[in-house]
Design a protein around this motif. Structure first.
Motif, PDB file in Angstrom:
ATOM      1  N   VAL A 426       0.846  -1.200   0.000  1.00 37.33           N
ATOM      2  CA  VAL A 426       0.000   0.000   0.000  1.00 37.33           C
ATOM      3  C   VAL A 426       0.880   1.248   0.000  1.00 37.33           C
ATOM      4  O   VAL A 426       0.609   2.216  -0.721  1.00 37.33           O
ATOM      5  N   ALA A 427       1.949   1.208   0.802  1.00 41.97           N
ATOM      6  CA  ALA A 427       2.870   2.352   0.863  1.00 41.97           C
ATOM      7  C   ALA A 427       3.586   2.546  -0.472  1.00 41.97           C
ATOM      8  O   ALA A 427       3.666   3.663  -0.989  1.00 41.97           O
ATOM      9  N   LEU A 428       4.107   1.456  -1.029  1.00 45.54           N
ATOM     10  CA  LEU A 428       4.819   1.567  -2.299  1.00 45.54           C
ATOM     11  C   LEU A 428       3.915   2.089  -3.411  1.00 45.54           C
ATOM     12  O   LEU A 428       4.347   2.854  -4.275  1.00 45.54           O
ATOM     13  N   ALA A 429       2.659   1.706  -3.383  1.00 43.46           N
ATOM     14  CA  ALA A 429       1.726   2.132  -4.433  1.00 43.46           C
ATOM     15  C   ALA A 429       1.490   3.635  -4.420  1.00 43.46           C
ATOM     16  O   ALA A 429       1.112   4.213  -5.447  1.00 43.46           O
ATOM     17  N   GLN A 430       1.699   4.288  -3.272  1.00 43.69           N
ATOM     18  CA  GLN A 430       1.516   5.743  -3.211  1.00 43.69           C
ATOM     19  C   GLN A 430       2.457   6.450  -4.186  1.00 43.69           C
ATOM     20  O   GLN A 430       2.100   7.452  -4.807  1.00 43.69           O
ATOM     21  N   ASN A 431       3.649   5.900  -4.332  1.00 44.75           N
ATOM     22  CA  ASN A 431       4.618   6.471  -5.267  1.00 44.75           C
ATOM     23  C   ASN A 431       4.528   5.817  -6.641  1.00 44.75           C
ATOM     24  O   ASN A 431       4.585   6.482  -7.674  1.00 44.75           O
ATOM     25  N   GLU A 432       4.328   4.491  -6.644  1.00 42.49           N
ATOM     26  CA  GLU A 432       4.353   3.756  -7.908  1.00 42.49           C
ATOM     27  C   GLU A 432       3.205   4.131  -8.833  1.00 42.49           C
ATOM     28  O   GLU A 432       3.337   4.021 -10.056  1.00 42.49           O
ATOM     29  N   HIS A 433       2.080   4.570  -8.291  1.00 41.64           N
ATOM     30  CA  HIS A 433       0.932   4.798  -9.169  1.00 41.64           C
ATOM     31  C   HIS A 433       1.146   5.993 -10.094  1.00 41.64           C
ATOM     32  O   HIS A 433       0.417   6.162 -11.066  1.00 41.64           O
ATOM     33  N   GLY A 440       9.893   6.889 -21.047  1.00 40.85           N
ATOM     34  CA  GLY A 440      11.052   6.073 -20.695  1.00 40.85           C
ATOM     35  C   GLY A 440      11.247   5.867 -19.217  1.00 40.85           C
ATOM     36  O   GLY A 440      12.201   5.202 -18.805  1.00 40.85           O
ATOM     37  N   ASP A 441      10.360   6.419 -18.384  1.00 37.81           N
ATOM     38  CA  ASP A 441      10.498   6.275 -16.930  1.00 37.81           C
ATOM     39  C   ASP A 441      10.228   4.826 -16.527  1.00 37.81           C
ATOM     40  O   ASP A 441       9.584   4.058 -17.258  1.00 37.81           O
ATOM     41  N   GLU A 442      10.697   4.453 -15.323  1.00 37.57           N
ATOM     42  CA  GLU A 442      10.478   3.105 -14.825  1.00 37.57           C
ATOM     43  C   GLU A 442       8.995   2.871 -14.555  1.00 37.57           C
ATOM     44  O   GLU A 442       8.218   3.813 -14.339  1.00 37.57           O
ATOM     45  N   LEU A 443       8.606   1.603 -14.540  1.00 38.14           N
ATOM     46  CA  LEU A 443       7.219   1.214 -14.316  1.00 38.14           C
ATOM     47  C   LEU A 443       7.030   0.735 -12.879  1.00 38.14           C
ATOM     48  O   LEU A 443       7.992   0.356 -12.212  1.00 38.14           O
ATOM     49  N   PRO A 444       5.775   0.733 -12.397  1.00 38.87           N
ATOM     50  CA  PRO A 444       5.537   0.198 -11.048  1.00 38.87           C
ATOM     51  C   PRO A 444       5.922  -1.279 -10.975  1.00 38.87           C
ATOM     52  O   PRO A 444       5.758  -2.027 -11.947  1.00 38.87           O
ATOM     53  N   GLN A 445       6.405  -1.697  -9.808  1.00 35.83           N
ATOM     54  CA  GLN A 445       6.878  -3.069  -9.628  1.00 35.83           C
ATOM     55  C   GLN A 445       5.834  -3.957  -8.963  1.00 35.83           C
ATOM     56  O   GLN A 445       5.662  -5.112  -9.337  1.00 35.83           O
ATOM     57  N   THR A 446       5.133  -3.419  -7.959  1.00 30.05           N
ATOM     58  CA  THR A 446       4.185  -4.238  -7.208  1.00 30.05           C
ATOM     59  C   THR A 446       2.853  -4.326  -7.930  1.00 30.05           C
ATOM     60  O   THR A 446       2.471  -3.426  -8.684  1.00 30.05           O
ATOM     61  N   LYS A 447       2.114  -5.424  -7.671  1.00 27.91           N
ATOM     62  CA  LYS A 447       0.805  -5.582  -8.294  1.00 27.91           C
ATOM     63  C   LYS A 447      -0.176  -4.530  -7.789  1.00 27.91           C
ATOM     64  O   LYS A 447      -1.059  -4.080  -8.536  1.00 27.91           O
ATOM     65  N   LEU A 480      -3.752  13.326 -21.532  1.00 25.48           N
ATOM     66  CA  LEU A 480      -4.415  12.051 -21.787  1.00 25.48           C
ATOM     67  C   LEU A 480      -3.590  11.144 -22.701  1.00 25.48           C
ATOM     68  O   LEU A 480      -3.643   9.916 -22.579  1.00 25.48           O
ATOM     69  N   ARG A 481      -2.847  11.733 -23.623  1.00 26.98           N
ATOM     70  CA  ARG A 481      -1.988  10.906 -24.488  1.00 26.98           C
ATOM     71  C   ARG A 481      -0.903  10.230 -23.650  1.00 26.98           C
ATOM     72  O   ARG A 481      -0.608   9.047 -23.834  1.00 26.98           O
ATOM     73  N   ARG A 482      -0.313  10.985 -22.749  1.00 29.56           N
ATOM     74  CA  ARG A 482       0.727  10.412 -21.891  1.00 29.56           C
ATOM     75  C   ARG A 482       0.130   9.360 -20.961  1.00 29.56           C
ATOM     76  O   ARG A 482       0.738   8.315 -20.709  1.00 29.56           O
ATOM     77  N   ALA A 483      -1.085   9.628 -20.449  1.00 27.14           N
ATOM     78  CA  ALA A 483      -1.748   8.663 -19.576  1.00 27.14           C
ATOM     79  C   ALA A 483      -2.005   7.361 -20.323  1.00 27.14           C
ATOM     80  O   ALA A 483      -1.825   6.261 -19.780  1.00 27.14           O
ATOM     81  N   THR A 484      -2.415   7.480 -21.581  1.00 29.03           N
ATOM     82  CA  THR A 484      -2.687   6.289 -22.383  1.00 29.03           C
ATOM     83  C   THR A 484      -1.428   5.468 -22.616  1.00 29.03           C
ATOM     84  O   THR A 484      -1.411   4.241 -22.413  1.00 29.03           O
ATOM     85  N   LEU A 485      -0.368   6.128 -23.037  1.00 31.41           N
ATOM     86  CA  LEU A 485       0.883   5.406 -23.276  1.00 31.41           C
ATOM     87  C   LEU A 485       1.405   4.776 -21.994  1.00 31.41           C
ATOM     88  O   LEU A 485       1.968   3.675 -22.013  1.00 31.41           O
ATOM     89  N   GLY A 486       1.222   5.470 -20.868  1.00 38.29           N
ATOM     90  CA  GLY A 486       1.641   4.907 -19.585  1.00 38.29           C
ATOM     91  C   GLY A 486       0.889   3.631 -19.270  1.00 38.29           C
ATOM     92  O   GLY A 486       1.481   2.614 -18.875  1.00 38.29           O
TER      93      GLY A 486
END
Length: 690
Positions: A426-433, A440-447, A480-486
């Motif tokens: 839950v804590a990690l998701a605060q940043n990962e989301h 090119g940024d890193e992606l979230p790791q936890t489910k 929205l374009r960036r949100a979609t690609l993300g």
């Protein structure tokens, strides 16, 4: 042809650091293009162009610039020869008028390609007299969003202009630019040598400023000097300096004579999350931070001074005095924020508007929570953790730390969630989301982080499309374009079997009533699938590969990607071009028919040879490829389908599809339908180039 060096320098008050590089590049390119238009590229083959950019000056040096525009001849066409003279051999009015227009006599005209023409001679002219106009034109077109005036002058520029240098060879080109008369005098460093420096040769410009004026005019030279100084300072204290390229560029643009100095701050501040300290040092003070061997923040910083001080320790102490209250503020915000849980802060989100038609940030958090739980279930995550993380994911926006340092949103949520004893995911998701934050940024790791990240983006997309506010042209205020690609990156690169239509419908169902409620799912789905086009173009995958898959409208991004990559591989096979052409031929035949075409084949109606062979191979492949289609092994499927090339070619060579006998014709059309459906199990191969 003789040549000289041309030097132009514009001296100003301190230029905007983040715009310095773009201004310099535009100035160099503009002058080069202006001279190319005047002389032609061939005449400039031996001319070199060099830009200089420092806080108080922009300059361009053109070496070996031809001294004159050479003579040229232009053929001006006039009236056709058949109407140039009357029956008596007298020149017509049209011919006389044309000669007068050219400033010539009729007997000076000649017939060329059926028309009377005049060869106009453009005499050679000195380049020197044309340089001021070129420079003035370029200055007017520089990319300056907002120009300013100063004093009584009507001149406009990004900052007040103080002097102008215009040298061609060793001579001044007399002119007025930005209300200043040109000359040969530049100025040195504001503190080290705040005096005029006389210039006699353009090639000596940079060296003269460096040796006499204590100014490094070459941006790249300053940048590399700063980099080497940073590394040397870090080595001296046994640390690793983190050189952010954006910060390095900005610092380079702020200093004419850079000197790196290392300061220290109190170790008690290391109890604050390191990124908060780093942001405070970098954003406010333009300091570089240092790490130890374990990548932990050290209580040091490196600042770049614009002066070579006789007492550097005094400069260091001054910087330490400035940074102390900044770090103290960060420490205060952190300790104060920890007194309130993230959950308690969600109440304040009810007063923060997300979008006037879509409610508050609290409303958005509630929607994210519901959708994230659903996504977590589908990807094998913890639905309760995802729902909890979604509810809390915007709470740190109203914390004192994030209000002071907006770039820390998410990261502070992580620290505050840990402080509240929330589960680790839950804590990690605060940043990962928030990941990926940029290209090119890193992606979230936890489910849990993955679920909340996708939910956040889909909620925004459905909401904005639902109130009829999609991106238009270059305007995309909600990114929205960036949100979609993300979202697509997360689903594809994390290998998630998620169906966009299902998720978008779930997102839409959380809104009570949207103006475009009935169409929003289809609209957003099409928008998201269209983003794949740019995705593949960037990766060098042919756009018609995308088009071939997009024609089938697969709604699972991971499945879409597998199909595109399979088509891309298929096109490397020698059989692909022939089969693509055959698919196009089949598509054209079937598209002209009305109604549904049966796919049952009557074996008794099959002729011997090519027709029967193709039917047998198709039947075998239908059975063989069913498991491959079921598990999405499209590359294997297309490789297997490649063996159809011979039978398909033979069929079209030997068989008349549209036979006179209706039963035979329908049987052959059924066979072609089966053939086409095999390929449509992957993509519409008829749409790819041969």
């Amino acid at each position: 042809m003789s040549a000289k060096d041309f030097l132009f320098e514009l001296g100003t008050e301190e230029l905007p650091p983040k715009a310095l590089q773009s201004l310099s590049a535009a100035l160099v390119n503009g002058i080069r293009e202006g001279l190319e238009g005047l002389l032609g590229k061939e005449q400039l083959a031996n001319t070199g162009f060099k830009g200089y950019a420092a806080p108080r000056r922009l300059a361009v040096l053109a070496t070996d610039l031809p001294t004159e525009v050479p003579e040229s001849r232009t053929l001006v066409s006039g009236p056709p020869a058949k109407i140039a003279f009357d029956a008596d051999g007298n020149p017509s009015k049209a011919l006389i008028g044309f000669a007068r227009k050219c400033g010539a006599e009729v007997d000076q005209l000649s017939e060329v390609n059926g028309k009377y023409s005049f060869e106009q001679v453009n005499p050679a002219q000195p380049v020197a007299g044309l340089l001021a106009d070129i420079v003035t034109g370029v200055l007017e077109k520089l990319p300056i969003p907002k120009r300013m005036r100063w004093g009584a002058s009507r001149a406009e520029f990004v900052r007040p202009v103080k002097w102008v240098v215009m040298l061609f060879g060793d001579e001044v080109i007399p002119c007025e630019i930005m209300s200043h008369q040109s000359g040969r005098h530049t100025r040195g460093h504001r503190f080290h040598y705040n005096e005029q420096i006389e210039l006699f040769a353009g090639r000596e410009y940079a060296e003269t400023l460096k040796e006499k004026g204590k100014v490094l005019a070459d941006f790249s030279e300053r940048q590399e000097l700063i980099r080497s100084q940073l590394l040397a300072e870090a080595e001296r204290i046994g640390g690793k300096v983190v050189i952010d390229e954006g910060l390095l560029e900005e610092v380079t643009a702020l200093n004419e004579w850079p000197v790196a100095l290392t300061g220290r701050f109190e170790e008690r501040f290391l109890d604050v999350p390191s990124q908060a300290l780093i942001s405070s040092m970098a954003d406010h003070q333009k300091y570089f931070h240092l790490l130890d061997a374990n990548d932990k923040l050290l209580p040091y910083f490196i600042t770049i001074a614009n002066i070579e001080s006789k007492d550097p320790q005094q400069v260091i102490e001054g910087n330490e005095k400035v940074i102390r209250p900044r770090l103290a503020d960060a420490a205060f915000f952190f300790e104060t924020d920890k007194k309130h849980t993230l959950e308690s802060r969600t109440e304040a989100l009810k007063k923060v508007v997300f979008q006037k038609d879509l409610g508050t940030v609290y409303d958005k958090s509630a929607r994210i929570s519901g959708l994230a739980g659903l996504i977590a279930e589908q990807i094998g995550g913890d639905a309760d953790h995802a729902s909890r993380a979604g509810l809390l994911c915007k709470a740190d926006l109203v914390s004192d730390m994030v209000l002071e340092f907006p770039e820390l949103q998410g990261l502070m949520g992580y620290h505050y969630a840990l402080n509240d004893s929330e589960p680790e995911e839950v804590a990690l998701a605060q940043n990962e989301h928030y990941m990926p934050r940029f290209h090119g940024d890193e992606l979230p790791q936890t489910k849990t982080g993955i679920a909340v990240a996708i939910a956040d983006r889909l909620d925004t997309l459905v909401g904005l499309f639902g109130i009829n506010q999609p991106p238009t042209g270059s305007k995309d205020p909600f990114a929205l374009r960036r949100a979609t690609l993300g979202a697509l990156r997360i689903i594809v690169e994390r290998g998630l079997e998620l169906d966009l239509r299902t998720l978008l419908q779930a997102a839409a169902d959380q809104y009570s009533a949207l103006p475009a409620q009935d169409s929003v799912v289809n609209d957003v789905l099409e928008f998201m699938l269209e983003r794949f086009r740019a995705w593949y173009e960037e990766r060098g995958i042919s756009v018609d590969n995308y088009i071939a898959v997009h024609a089938l409208k697969p709604t699972k991004p991971l499945d879409f990607d597998r199909r595109v990559r399979a088509v891309s591989h298929f096109r490397t096979l020698p059989e692909s071009a022939s089969l693509a052409a055959a698919n196009k031929r089949v598509s054209n035949i079937l598209s002209k028919l009305e109604g549904e075409i049966a796919t049952d084949i009557d074996q008794s109606l099959l002729g011997d040879g090519a027709e029967a062979t193709l039917a047998n191979v198709v039947a075998e492949l239908e059975s063989e490829l069913a498991p491959a289609f079921a598990k999405g092994d499209y590359q294997f499927a297309l490789e297997a389908l490649a063996k159809l090339q011979g039978p398909v070619d033979s069929f079209f060579d030997d068989v008349m599809v549209m036979a006179d006998d209706e039963k035979v014709r329908d049987n052959r059309l059924a066979l072609l339908t089966k053939l086409r459906n095999l390929f449509l199990g992957v993509a519409d191969i008829s749409l790819i180039a041969g």
